[in-house]
Design an enzyme around this catalytic site. Sequence first.
Site, PDB file in Angstrom:
ATOM      1  N   LYS A 129       3.535  76.256  33.486  1.00  0.00           N
ATOM      2  CA  LYS A 129       2.130  76.078  33.096  1.00  0.00           C
ATOM      3  C   LYS A 129       1.637  77.279  32.297  1.00  0.00           C
ATOM      4  O   LYS A 129       0.871  77.133  31.349  1.00  0.00           O
ATOM      5  CB  LYS A 129       1.245  75.860  34.325  1.00  0.00           C
ATOM      6  N   LYS A 210       9.676  63.818  33.595  1.00  0.00           N
ATOM      7  CA  LYS A 210       8.950  63.177  34.684  1.00  0.00           C
ATOM      8  C   LYS A 210       7.707  62.480  34.154  1.00  0.00           C
ATOM      9  O   LYS A 210       7.014  63.031  33.307  1.00  0.00           O
ATOM     10  CB  LYS A 210       8.549  64.290  35.657  1.00  0.00           C
ATOM     11  N   LYS A 213       0.698  62.704  34.859  1.00  0.00           N
ATOM     12  CA  LYS A 213      -0.704  62.486  34.516  1.00  0.00           C
ATOM     13  C   LYS A 213      -1.060  63.206  33.229  1.00  0.00           C
ATOM     14  O   LYS A 213      -1.861  62.720  32.453  1.00  0.00           O
ATOM     15  CB  LYS A 213      -1.583  63.101  35.610  1.00  0.00           C
TER      16      LYS A 213
HETATM   17  P1  AMP Z   1       0.010  65.609  40.664  1.00  0.00           P
HETATM   18  O1  AMP Z   1      -0.057  64.557  39.627  1.00  0.00           O
HETATM   19  O2  AMP Z   1       0.814  66.780  40.188  1.00  0.00           O
HETATM   20  O3  AMP Z   1      -1.295  65.958  41.301  1.00  0.00           O
HETATM   21  O4  AMP Z   1       0.918  64.989  41.830  1.00  0.00           O
HETATM   22  C1  AMP Z   1       0.445  64.266  42.924  1.00  0.00           C
HETATM   23  C2  AMP Z   1       1.619  63.786  43.755  1.00  0.00           C
HETATM   24  O5  AMP Z   1       2.384  62.816  43.015  1.00  0.00           O
HETATM   25  C3  AMP Z   1       2.627  64.887  44.115  1.00  0.00           C
HETATM   26  O6  AMP Z   1       3.162  64.635  45.402  1.00  0.00           O
HETATM   27  C4  AMP Z   1       3.689  64.749  43.053  1.00  0.00           C
HETATM   28  O7  AMP Z   1       4.917  65.274  43.453  1.00  0.00           O
HETATM   29  C5  AMP Z   1       3.737  63.226  42.896  1.00  0.00           C
HETATM   30  N1  AMP Z   1       4.217  62.878  41.551  1.00  0.00           N
HETATM   31  C6  AMP Z   1       3.636  63.195  40.374  1.00  0.00           C
HETATM   32  N2  AMP Z   1       4.346  62.682  39.332  1.00  0.00           N
HETATM   33  C7  AMP Z   1       5.413  62.037  39.883  1.00  0.00           C
HETATM   34  C8  AMP Z   1       6.519  61.318  39.330  1.00  0.00           C
HETATM   35  N3  AMP Z   1       6.685  61.116  38.025  1.00  0.00           N
HETATM   36  N4  AMP Z   1       7.409  60.797  40.192  1.00  0.00           N
HETATM   37  C9  AMP Z   1       7.246  60.947  41.520  1.00  0.00           C
HETATM   38  N5  AMP Z   1       6.244  61.615  42.098  1.00  0.00           N
HETATM   39  C10 AMP Z   1       5.332  62.165  41.305  1.00  0.00           C
END
Ligand code: AMP
Length: 353
Positions: A129, A210, A213
Amino acid sequence: MTTEIKIQQARADMSGETRRRVFSGIQPSGDVQLGNYLGAIKGWADRQAEKENFFCIVDLHALTTPQDPDELRHQTRSLAAMLFAAGLDPDKSTIFIQSHVTAHAEGCWLLNCVTPVGWLERMTQFKEKADNQERVSTGLLDYPVLMAGDIILYDAHEVPVGEDQRQHVELARDIAQRFNRIYGDTFVVPEAVIPEIGGRVMGLNDPSVKMSKSFSHIRGHAVRLLDEPDEIDRSIKRAVTDNENEIRFSDDPERAGVNNLLGIYKVITDKTEAEVESDFADARGYGDLKKRVAEVVIEALTPIRERYNRLMGDVEELDRLLERGADQARAVADPKLDEVKHRMGLILPGRKG
Ligand code: AMP
Ligand code: TRP
């Protein structure tokens, strides 16, 4: 505490066993996408009856990168509505906004004082980041300490997250152990629980990264949870595959696109790899694969979108649910924070000793 949780807790207390505590968090930034749902939220919802659960909308974590204030407020409510819509049940789980429970910010400060800065500078996510930003806030470096506090203030045993968060949970363990060593046994040392498949849903436009968002505005990258059926269909039909014609799971990077589509299908339908492959035994090529994957995704997301729209139409009810969650969370985190302060030598107002 709801009556049901109270009864379950009383039963557990009588039988001498305490229910395992689960804590997880999700940031209210960007659009929630299929990876968040399959890698995190779906698992939380499916298993919430077995454990004592805390799910936190981590608005303080969102502030570690620049945010538009009105947009952040909207995203926070929107994410809450999404979690309820995706099956988190306020009678079985405590769902709340991080900044509503001030113990998180205070706990972060106290834990900062036992965390060597080198531990934070080593974090992969920080390095990634920080590389993408001109100015890096202190909050971005401190992010994993805030997260450690989230988890250990609740004495959580299990932290269900995607693979990308494993290192942060390891750090939470290190901080808990260090605190326990210095000040005596205070915190449960938590463990990450990472789903095997669904742990990493890849981008549809580029299966080597991956699904995220932060890229969900890029056309064809993600399926967002609120996408209309025809948008979902279009995104999946455009998904990158390969030049072969074989529909089976594989760890060959050349075949990551097909593997990703099969993984999505597997998690949504709750089938084994063998069952999934046999479902596609009669498929004619990748066109068929995409069509059927799109169908199961649309079927799973349509009721979520409908429930979401109903909740966003009744913000008072939504805020009421979140207030109830914050009350339940405070009842656990506040006494723990007092214990931490006392152990560290702070005077608790109104208490001798
Ligand atoms: P975040 O979007 O970083 O706030 O992630 C929220 C939750 O979703 C966390 O537990 C991440 O590890 C999971 N997560 C985010 N993107 C993915 C993805 N592409 N595949 C699986 N888990 C994800
Ligand atoms: N850092 C996590 C993520 O981006 C979100 C998070 C904050 C979290 N606090 C947490 C996850 C505590 C699990 C437990 O996904």
